[in-house]
Design a protein around this motif. Structure first.
Motif, mmCIF file in Angstrom:
data_model
loop_
_atom_site.group_PDB
_atom_site.id
_atom_site.type_symbol
_atom_site.label_atom_id
_atom_site.label_comp_id
_atom_site.label_asym_id
_atom_site.label_seq_id
_atom_site.Cartn_x
_atom_site.Cartn_y
_atom_site.Cartn_z
ATOM 1 N N LEU A 116 0.707 -1.492 0.158
ATOM 2 C CA LEU A 116 -0.159 0.088 -0.349
ATOM 3 C C LEU A 116 1.017 1.243 -0.081
ATOM 4 O O LEU A 116 1.066 2.412 -0.682
ATOM 5 C CB LEU A 116 -1.087 -0.585 1.182
ATOM 6 N N ILE A 117 1.550 1.414 0.470
ATOM 7 C CA ILE A 117 2.994 2.047 1.167
ATOM 8 C C ILE A 117 3.177 2.658 -0.555
ATOM 9 O O ILE A 117 3.251 3.671 -1.051
ATOM 10 C CB ILE A 117 3.548 2.493 1.934
ATOM 11 N N LEU A 152 2.217 1.891 -3.764
ATOM 12 C CA LEU A 152 1.405 2.729 -4.815
ATOM 13 C C LEU A 152 0.712 3.827 -4.102
ATOM 14 O O LEU A 152 0.677 4.374 -5.331
ATOM 15 C CB LEU A 152 0.680 1.034 -4.961
ATOM 16 N N SER A 153 1.409 4.333 -2.650
ATOM 17 C CA SER A 153 0.979 5.434 -2.424
ATOM 18 C C SER A 153 1.769 6.678 -2.701
ATOM 19 O O SER A 153 1.851 7.306 -2.617
ATOM 20 C CB SER A 153 0.697 5.862 -1.169
ATOM 21 N N ILE A 154 3.719 6.243 -3.181
ATOM 22 C CA ILE A 154 4.482 6.932 -3.738
ATOM 23 C C ILE A 154 4.442 7.521 -4.796
ATOM 24 O O ILE A 154 3.940 6.776 -5.770
ATOM 25 C CB ILE A 154 5.632 6.719 -3.295
ATOM 26 N N PRO A 155 4.354 9.170 -5.324
ATOM 27 C CA PRO A 155 5.117 9.323 -6.831
ATOM 28 C C PRO A 155 5.965 9.084 -6.910
ATOM 29 O O PRO A 155 6.987 9.435 -6.763
ATOM 30 C CB PRO A 155 4.990 10.625 -6.485
ATOM 31 N N PHE A 179 8.417 9.179 -9.246
ATOM 32 C CA PHE A 179 9.403 10.250 -9.705
ATOM 33 C C PHE A 179 9.746 10.826 -8.485
ATOM 34 O O PHE A 179 11.444 11.367 -8.509
ATOM 35 C CB PHE A 179 8.471 11.630 -10.626
ATOM 36 N N TRP A 180 9.001 10.918 -8.153
ATOM 37 C CA TRP A 180 9.565 11.564 -6.378
ATOM 38 C C TRP A 180 10.636 10.562 -5.974
ATOM 39 O O TRP A 180 11.486 11.773 -5.432
ATOM 40 C CB TRP A 180 8.756 12.451 -5.321
ATOM 41 N N ARG A 205 -0.767 -6.934 -4.710
ATOM 42 C CA ARG A 205 -2.366 -7.510 -3.484
ATOM 43 C C ARG A 205 -3.093 -8.421 -4.209
ATOM 44 O O ARG A 205 -3.618 -8.653 -4.084
ATOM 45 C CB ARG A 205 -3.150 -5.867 -4.017
ATOM 46 N N ILE A 253 -1.679 12.670 -7.664
ATOM 47 C CA ILE A 253 -0.056 12.516 -7.909
ATOM 48 C C ILE A 253 -0.380 12.473 -9.144
ATOM 49 O O ILE A 253 1.140 13.724 -9.307
ATOM 50 C CB ILE A 253 0.047 10.681 -7.520
ATOM 51 N N ALA A 262 1.544 16.309 -9.516
ATOM 52 C CA ALA A 262 2.334 17.048 -8.831
ATOM 53 C C ALA A 262 3.040 16.806 -10.491
ATOM 54 O O ALA A 262 4.491 17.250 -10.365
ATOM 55 C CB ALA A 262 2.998 15.794 -7.959
ATOM 56 N N GLY A 288 7.163 15.832 -1.797
ATOM 57 C CA GLY A 288 6.448 14.628 -1.794
ATOM 58 C C GLY A 288 6.353 13.765 -0.859
ATOM 59 O O GLY A 288 5.180 12.538 -0.627
ATOM 60 N N LEU A 289 7.147 13.379 -0.193
ATOM 61 C CA LEU A 289 6.850 13.011 2.102
ATOM 62 C C LEU A 289 5.220 14.035 1.828
ATOM 63 O O LEU A 289 4.059 12.780 1.936
ATOM 64 C CB LEU A 289 7.703 13.486 2.941
ATOM 65 N N ILE A 335 3.308 14.719 -0.519
ATOM 66 C CA ILE A 335 1.958 13.755 -1.319
ATOM 67 C C ILE A 335 1.963 12.191 -0.955
ATOM 68 O O ILE A 335 0.493 12.106 -1.164
ATOM 69 C CB ILE A 335 2.460 13.766 -2.354
ATOM 70 N N ALA A 336 2.780 12.211 -0.318
ATOM 71 C CA ALA A 336 2.470 10.541 -0.668
ATOM 72 C C ALA A 336 1.556 10.177 0.758
ATOM 73 O O ALA A 336 1.096 9.247 1.117
ATOM 74 C CB ALA A 336 3.995 9.575 -0.366
ATOM 75 N N VAL A 381 -2.016 10.757 -0.687
ATOM 76 C CA VAL A 381 -2.448 9.551 -1.491
ATOM 77 C C VAL A 381 -2.957 8.725 -0.366
ATOM 78 O O VAL A 381 -3.200 7.441 -0.582
ATOM 79 C CB VAL A 381 -1.315 9.257 -2.306
ATOM 80 N N LEU A 382 -2.201 8.026 0.470
ATOM 81 C CA LEU A 382 -1.764 6.990 1.456
ATOM 82 C C LEU A 382 -2.995 6.875 2.275
ATOM 83 O O LEU A 382 -3.494 6.106 1.867
ATOM 84 C CB LEU A 382 -0.224 7.031 2.243
ATOM 85 N N ASN A 437 -5.903 6.220 -0.094
ATOM 86 C CA ASN A 437 -5.635 4.421 -0.752
ATOM 87 C C ASN A 437 -6.893 3.894 0.217
ATOM 88 O O ASN A 437 -7.484 2.973 -0.042
ATOM 89 C CB ASN A 437 -4.341 4.279 -1.239
ATOM 90 N N LEU A 438 -6.118 3.833 1.360
ATOM 91 C CA LEU A 438 -6.700 3.359 3.257
ATOM 92 C C LEU A 438 -7.921 3.454 2.804
ATOM 93 O O LEU A 438 -8.570 2.915 3.342
ATOM 94 C CB LEU A 438 -6.127 3.978 4.476
ATOM 95 N N ASP A 497 -10.178 1.656 -0.059
ATOM 96 C CA ASP A 497 -10.098 0.308 0.883
ATOM 97 C C ASP A 497 -10.870 0.326 1.568
ATOM 98 O O ASP A 497 -10.949 -1.122 1.252
ATOM 99 C CB ASP A 497 -8.575 -0.502 1.186
#
Lengths: 315, 304
Positions: free
Chosen positions: A137-138, A140-143, A145-146, A198, B232, B235, B273-274, B276-277, B280-281, B284-285, B288
């Motif tokens: 999950l982490i 697929l949440s990370i951009p 390019f970053w 997943r 994302i 960005a 970026g952190l 954004i992550a 987005v997390l 996503n949670l 789900d």
């Protein structure tokens, strides 16, 4: 099987029609006078008229569309006046870098993702399962390019293990090529790894509950043999679907990652063209990448037929 | 007369019973959602983001474009939590203001995608002759991989927030419309729709009151993911220079700034970026969690 193949190939025709039409219309979306943008501030009215004529902007839309399709059928994607060469040549020359980047990422993501998913399914509801799913999950949440920039800072700048960017062709220096491609490919793989893990897990969990898996175990087969021989084969169809979908994400991701790692692929060509307002190159790059994706999807559909005979026989 | 009264009475109590059942289903749904751990964590993260974005002027210690030549490329300190960039602009303040841009674009894209996707998906499944035309067009648009179409559209339209929104909407609508079409097709086959037609309900009433109301769940789940992907994608557009133009404090713009300073100032690219992550997390949670609660088949599989 032959009928299935032909049917699948024919169904790509309307898709390709929409793809080419949308690509053509992108130029029409550009607001204002494109010739003035391309010519710059010191272009004379004669220069502008010449630019318009070269791009065919002085003709009505339907005539331009006919010209576009006529050229496409001859494999002509147009001409970039800023690079002064044919768009097809410029794009095709860059394509191998993009494809090898996306391909490497696909292999890494599928190998690690499927393994992680199987592990999570076999050890269902343990810390291993939960840990793998949180990691997925982490991921697929990370951009991506970053994440690439973070990897460059960590392994390129601070530790100095990998180059911070740039490219060496594989036929000149295979080891240098691998060093250049390692970080970008891993960056691109990381987000899609989670998606595959997943899907593999939930697909495996569905299959593990089936009677034949229990029978195989009951007749004394080893757990590992049952998992890889019986369960994984039947869990393959949803996994192949996901691999097909993520190929598209990887292709477009590669375009962005190339910018991060300064790799000379189609992506850098497109982004450079955006800055120069070289619209024929933007159109050509978009069209070729989309066609690659359409082709990949056809291959994926054929793979369905291989893994699941019901699809092949149209049942 | 007496018989009529009795009939009216049962009718009334039946209506009340249906209303009670509806309420019960709704509270049951909310209770299951509130008990879902990952949904809760996601909701808390999203709420934090909304608060940060809403109170950006109060939270940010400096202006998002405030230049300070005496603090150029300063690493994170007590006064500049996330350090400063090449103009001495405070990264923390820029990131805080940047959450506004991200949430705004994400939210608008969710609304426009939701509306367009619902219209196209419903039209395709409800009107026979439109189905082929709409679906083939959407299939064609989906043949453009990932956000590549959005990049090309934004490049053609020119870099601005509104054009980024248009580009992302065009990119995310096809899949959303497909999901709406699929769930509308299922609902359309239900007996109560046939019953509604039989008692003479109009098309508008059937579509809005019966079909859409019952086909909404998959759309909501999908839109949560669209929200996440939009953040994302925004960005990415900004990073490539086709999003909201600098010096606007978009999270992608800050990362793009940071790309040129990776040798000497890691903090510029890392912090946005952190953020954004984490956002987005959270989404996503939530997505789900919603899917688990809405779709019992997925729940039986157990978790994500």
């Amino acid at each position: 099987m032959t009928r299935f193949l032909i049917g699948r190939l024919l169904s790509a025709i309307p898709t390709l029609f929409v793809v080419t039409l949308a690509t053509f219309l992108i130029l029409w979306l550009v607001p204002g006078d494109i010739s003035a943008e391309i010519g710059g501030i010191d272009a004379t009215p004669e220069d502008l008229a010449a630019i318009r004529e070269r791009l065919g902007l002085d003709r009505p839309l339907y005539e331009r569309a006919l010209l576009w399709y006529g050229n496409l059928l001859q494999g002509d994607l147009g001409h970039s006046y800023l690079l002064n060469r044919s768009v097809a040549d410029a794009v095709l020359e860059r394509l191998p870098v993009t494809l090898s980047l996306a391909g490497l990422a696909l292999v890494i993501a599928t190998a690690i993702g499927v393994l992680l998913g199987i592990l999570a399914a076999v050890r269902h509801n343990t810390w291993l399962d939960q840990g793998a799913m949180v990691a997925a999950l982490i991921g697929l949440s990370i951009p991506d390019f970053w994440f690439g920039i973070v990897l460059i800072i960590l392994f390129g700048v601070q530790l100095g293990w990998f180059p911070t960017g740039g490219f060496v062709p594989i036929n000149e220096d295979p080891l240098g090529w691998a060093r250049c491609m390692a970080l970008p490919a891993f960056t691109l793989a990381i987000t899609q790894m989670g998606v595959i893990a997943r899907m593999t897990r939930s697909s495996m969990l569905d299959v593990i509950k089936q009677d034949y898996v229990r029978t195989a175990r009951a007749k004394g087969m080893r757990r590992r043999t049952v998992m890889f021989r019986h369960a994984l084969g039947n869990a393959m169809v949803p996994i192949v679907t996901v691999v097909g979908v993520i190929t598209g994400v990887l292709l477009s991701g590669a375009v962005v990652i190339e910018m991060v790692f300064s790799l000379p692929g189609v992506g850098r060509l497109i982004v450079g063209a955006i800055q120069r307002r070289d619209y024929p190159i933007i159109q050509g790059g978009l069209l070729v990448t989309a066609c690659v994706f359409v082709f990949v999807n056809i291959v994926v559909d054929i793979l369905y037929g291989v893994f699941d005979p019901r699809v092949r026989d149209g049942r | 007369m007496a018989a009529n009264d009795a009939a009216a009475e049962t009718d009334l109590s039946l209506g009340a019973e249906i209303a009670r059942a509806r309420r019960r289903r709704r509270t049951d749904f909310l209770r299951r959602l509130a008990a879902h751990r990952s949904f809760l964590i996601g909701a808390v993260i999203l709420a934090l983001f909304v608060l940060v974005a809403a109170f950006a002027p109060l939270l940010a210690p400096y202006g998002p474009t405030e230049i300070n030549y005496r603090a150029i490329l300063s690493p994170p300190t007590a006064t500049n939590w996330f350090g400063t960039d090449g103009y001495g602009r405070d990264i923390a303040s820029r990131v805080i203001w940047g959450t506004r841009v991200s949430l705004r674009i994400g939210l608008v894209v969710v609304v426009t995608t939701g509306i367009l996707g619902t219209i196209l998906g419903t039209a395709a499944s409800y009107v026979d002759w439109l189905d082929g035309l709409i679906m083939r067009t959407l299939d064609g648009l989906m043949a453009f991989p990932g956000v590549l179409l959005a990049i090309a559209l934004a490049a053609a339209l020119g870099p601005s927030e509104i054009n980024a929104i248009i580009a992302l909407t065009v990119t995310f609508t096809p899949r959303t419309a497909r999901i709406v079409r699929a769930s509308v097709l299922v609902v359309q086959g239900m007996q109560y729709i046939e019953a509604a037609h039989a008692v003479g309900a109009g098309h508008a009433r059937i579509i809005f009151r019966y079909i859409l109301a019952n086909a909404l769940s998959p759309l909501i789940v999908q839109l949560t993911f669209v929200f996440a992907v939009s953040i994302i994608a925004e960005a990415i557009l900004s990073f490539l220079g086709v999003g909201p133009p600098p010096p606007a404090p978009s999270l992608g713009n800050i990362i793009a700034d940071g790309r040129s300073y990776i040798q000497e100032a890691w903090w510029i690219a890392v912090f946005p970026g952190l953020v954004i992550a984490i956002a987005v997390l959270g989404l996503n949670l939530m997505g789900d969690g919603l899917r688990d609660v809405i779709d019992p088949r997925q729940r039986a599989v157990g978790g994500h």
